[in-house]
Motif scaffolding. Structure first.
Motif, PDB file in Angstrom:
ATOM      1  N   GLU A 174      -1.742   8.109  10.620  1.00 21.88           N
ATOM      2  CA  GLU A 174      -0.530   8.548   9.937  1.00 21.88           C
ATOM      3  C   GLU A 174      -0.292   7.796   8.635  1.00 21.88           C
ATOM      4  O   GLU A 174       0.563   8.191   7.835  1.00 21.88           O
ATOM      5  CB  GLU A 174       0.677   8.369  10.875  1.00 21.88           C
ATOM      6  N   PHE A 175      -1.055   6.712   8.411  1.00 19.37           N
ATOM      7  CA  PHE A 175      -0.943   5.984   7.154  1.00 19.37           C
ATOM      8  C   PHE A 175      -1.886   6.649   6.163  1.00 19.37           C
ATOM      9  O   PHE A 175      -2.996   6.208   5.913  1.00 19.37           O
ATOM     10  CB  PHE A 175      -1.277   4.509   7.362  1.00 19.37           C
ATOM     11  N   THR A 176      -1.432   7.753   5.597  1.00 19.97           N
ATOM     12  CA  THR A 176      -2.253   8.617   4.766  1.00 19.97           C
ATOM     13  C   THR A 176      -2.566   7.967   3.421  1.00 19.97           C
ATOM     14  O   THR A 176      -1.897   7.015   2.998  1.00 19.97           O
ATOM     15  CB  THR A 176      -1.517   9.941   4.518  1.00 19.97           C
ATOM     16  N   PRO A 177      -3.576   8.477   2.696  1.00 19.30           N
ATOM     17  CA  PRO A 177      -3.864   7.951   1.356  1.00 19.30           C
ATOM     18  C   PRO A 177      -2.649   7.999   0.428  1.00 19.30           C
ATOM     19  O   PRO A 177      -2.458   7.090  -0.390  1.00 19.30           O
ATOM     20  CB  PRO A 177      -4.986   8.871   0.866  1.00 19.30           C
ATOM     21  N   ALA A 178      -1.832   9.042   0.550  1.00 22.11           N
ATOM     22  CA  ALA A 178      -0.640   9.129  -0.301  1.00 22.11           C
ATOM     23  C   ALA A 178       0.345   8.012   0.018  1.00 22.11           C
ATOM     24  O   ALA A 178       0.935   7.406  -0.889  1.00 22.11           O
ATOM     25  CB  ALA A 178       0.037  10.492  -0.120  1.00 22.11           C
ATOM     26  N   LEU A 179       0.523   7.718   1.314  1.00 21.31           N
ATOM     27  CA  LEU A 179       1.403   6.620   1.700  1.00 21.31           C
ATOM     28  C   LEU A 179       0.858   5.287   1.193  1.00 21.31           C
ATOM     29  O   LEU A 179       1.591   4.470   0.647  1.00 21.31           O
ATOM     30  CB  LEU A 179       1.557   6.571   3.219  1.00 21.31           C
ATOM     31  N   ARG A 180      -0.444   5.072   1.363  1.00 17.19           N
ATOM     32  CA  ARG A 180      -1.042   3.818   0.919  1.00 17.19           C
ATOM     33  C   ARG A 180      -0.902   3.650  -0.591  1.00 17.19           C
ATOM     34  O   ARG A 180      -0.552   2.572  -1.068  1.00 17.19           O
ATOM     35  CB  ARG A 180      -2.528   3.746   1.305  1.00 17.19           C
ATOM     36  N   ASP A 181      -1.172   4.702  -1.327  1.00 18.11           N
ATOM     37  CA  ASP A 181      -1.127   4.579  -2.784  1.00 18.11           C
ATOM     38  C   ASP A 181       0.274   4.269  -3.283  1.00 18.11           C
ATOM     39  O   ASP A 181       0.466   3.366  -4.105  1.00 18.11           O
ATOM     40  CB  ASP A 181      -1.630   5.870  -3.440  1.00 18.11           C
ATOM     41  N   LEU A 182       1.264   4.988  -2.777  1.00 17.39           N
ATOM     42  CA  LEU A 182       2.614   4.843  -3.307  1.00 17.39           C
ATOM     43  C   LEU A 182       3.347   3.640  -2.726  1.00 17.39           C
ATOM     44  O   LEU A 182       4.056   2.924  -3.455  1.00 17.39           O
ATOM     45  CB  LEU A 182       3.428   6.108  -3.031  1.00 17.39           C
ATOM     46  N   LEU A 183       3.159   3.371  -1.434  1.00 13.71           N
ATOM     47  CA  LEU A 183       3.942   2.325  -0.784  1.00 13.71           C
ATOM     48  C   LEU A 183       3.241   0.963  -0.760  1.00 13.71           C
ATOM     49  O   LEU A 183       3.901  -0.056  -0.553  1.00 13.71           O
ATOM     50  CB  LEU A 183       4.288   2.735   0.643  1.00 13.71           C
ATOM     51  N   ILE A 184       1.939   0.946  -0.987  1.00 13.85           N
ATOM     52  CA  ILE A 184       1.209  -0.321  -1.004  1.00 13.85           C
ATOM     53  C   ILE A 184       0.583  -0.575  -2.379  1.00 13.85           C
ATOM     54  O   ILE A 184       0.967  -1.513  -3.085  1.00 13.85           O
ATOM     55  CB  ILE A 184       0.104  -0.355   0.073  1.00 13.85           C
ATOM     56  N   ARG A 185      -0.379   0.238  -2.774  1.00 15.82           N
ATOM     57  CA  ARG A 185      -1.173  -0.058  -3.972  1.00 15.82           C
ATOM     58  C   ARG A 185      -0.307  -0.170  -5.228  1.00 15.82           C
ATOM     59  O   ARG A 185      -0.420  -1.148  -5.981  1.00 15.82           O
ATOM     60  CB  ARG A 185      -2.242   1.012  -4.170  1.00 15.82           C
ATOM     61  N   GLN A 186       0.527   0.807  -5.480  1.00 13.72           N
ATOM     62  CA  GLN A 186       1.324   0.781  -6.709  1.00 13.72           C
ATOM     63  C   GLN A 186       2.311  -0.382  -6.728  1.00 13.72           C
ATOM     64  O   GLN A 186       2.501  -1.039  -7.748  1.00 13.72           O
ATOM     65  CB  GLN A 186       2.068   2.109  -6.884  1.00 13.72           C
ATOM     66  N   ARG A 187       2.925  -0.641  -5.597  1.00 13.86           N
ATOM     67  CA  ARG A 187       3.899  -1.730  -5.539  1.00 13.86           C
ATOM     68  C   ARG A 187       3.197  -3.083  -5.678  1.00 13.86           C
ATOM     69  O   ARG A 187       3.700  -3.974  -6.375  1.00 13.86           O
ATOM     70  CB  ARG A 187       4.677  -1.653  -4.230  1.00 13.86           C
ATOM     71  N   ASP A 188       2.049  -3.257  -5.019  1.00 15.00           N
ATOM     72  CA  ASP A 188       1.324  -4.519  -5.139  1.00 15.00           C
ATOM     73  C   ASP A 188       0.897  -4.770  -6.583  1.00 15.00           C
ATOM     74  O   ASP A 188       0.912  -5.915  -7.061  1.00 15.00           O
ATOM     75  CB  ASP A 188       0.102  -4.512  -4.220  1.00 15.00           C
ATOM     76  N   ARG A 189       0.504  -3.717  -7.260  1.00 10.70           N
ATOM     77  CA  ARG A 189       0.131  -3.860  -8.668  1.00 10.70           C
ATOM     78  C   ARG A 189       1.334  -4.320  -9.489  1.00 10.70           C
ATOM     79  O   ARG A 189       1.228  -5.217 -10.337  1.00 10.70           O
ATOM     80  CB  ARG A 189      -0.411  -2.539  -9.205  1.00 10.70           C
ATOM     81  N   ASN A 190       2.482  -3.713  -9.233  1.00 15.46           N
ATOM     82  CA  ASN A 190       3.701  -4.103  -9.953  1.00 15.46           C
ATOM     83  C   ASN A 190       4.069  -5.559  -9.668  1.00 15.46           C
ATOM     84  O   ASN A 190       4.447  -6.308 -10.575  1.00 15.46           O
ATOM     85  CB  ASN A 190       4.866  -3.200  -9.542  1.00 15.46           C
TER      86      ASN A 190
END
Length: 289
Positions: free
Chosen positions: A228-244
């Motif tokens: 249920e932790f889809t690529p869209a969830l990972r990108d928006l809720l993890i990757r983008q925020r970690d980059r910020n």
């Protein structure tokens, strides 16, 4: 269950019962005149967990300020208002947004929540999922009043001695990440709320065990194993925020001093971790515990 790691800053919850001692992971980012402690927190904490060992306490006491994902405790009514305003939108009944096999569980959860079905039907799928999370926690015996989680405990320690508490994101920004999820990702997030109590309880125990041992590999695996932790969830809720956050922390190195940064442990593991984002900037993060 993994949804709790993603939205848990909004929950500030606690649970029972607990292991007596924990040794969570701790990292250090530093230059000649600045030290940034990076702590992977757990937002839903079993009651009486002793997690502040000597190394963490020393780092906390040496820090001039605390930095969290976001600061929510000072205006909880404002956050609730934001959820209701940002999360409202016309749409199909909530029951039609989950697979037929999950509709019985959804109806039971709505009844347990006490929210009028019409109210939830008028919410976006991500917002309805957040609103129903409290009821799903009650199903596995989590008592939200037993003891504070990591962030409230840290906040109390810093404020007691007059040290500032800051957020990497505003409440508007944090809810905005959920609001930008595509509808299919929002519905996956909603469906995750409907896991069986037995499954949720087992996953919660695994999560606590991995965090308590300071085992980033186990925490990362729990995300990787969750369909249920889809690529869209990972990108928006993890990757983008970690980059910020990595960008913000790299800039903080320009200001002398010591700060303690506590974000969800899931943000400090895996290929999209804050440490990896900092390394891409040529900055070295060292694990000290």
């Amino acid at each position: 269950m993994r949804r709790l790691r993603l939205l848990a800053p909004l929950l500030l919850l606690a649970a029972a019962p607990a292991p007596p001692q924990a040794h969570p992971a701790l990292w250090k980012l530093a230059d000649a005149d600045t030290t940034i402690w990076l702590f992977g927190s757990i937002h839903i904490l079993p009651a009486a967990t002793n997690w502040m060992d000597p190394q963490i306490r020393q780092s906390v006491e040496a820090s001039q300020s605390l930095v969290l994902e976001t600061v929510l405790d000072q205006e909880p009514s404002k956050v609730a208002g934001l959820l209701m305003s940002m999360g409202r939108a016309p749409g199909p009944p909530l029951v039609e947004r989950v697979p037929p096999a999950k509709r019985k569980q959804l109806a039971a959860l709505i009844k347990a929540s006490g929210f009028p079905p019409a109210l939830l039907d008028g919410m976006k799928s991500w917002a309805a999922a957040i609103m129903l999370t409290g009821a799903s926690l009650q199903q596995i015996g989590i008592d939200t009043a037993q003891s504070p989680g990591v962030e409230p405990q840290l906040t109390a320690l810093f404020r007691a001695v007059g040290k500032p508490v800051e957020g990497l994101e505003t409440p508007e920004q944090q809810l905005g990440f959920f609001d930008r999820l595509p509808e299919d990702a929002q519905r996956a997030f909603l469906v995750a709320t409907l896991d069986s109590p037995a499954k949720t309880k087992a996953e919660f125990a695994e999560m606590i065990a991995a965090w308590s041992k300071g085992d980033p590999g186990a925490i990362e695996k729990s995300f990787a194993d969750d369909p249920e932790f889809t690529p869209a969830l990972r990108d928006l809720l993890i990757r983008q925020r970690d980059r910020n956050w990595a960008e913000a922390l790299s800039k903080r190195l320009d200001h002398p001093g010591t700060l303690f940064v506590a974000v969800g442990a899931g943000h400090l593991v895996g290929p999209d971790s804050v440490q990896k984002m900092l390394a891409a900037k040529g900055l070295k993060v060292v694990r000290v515990q």
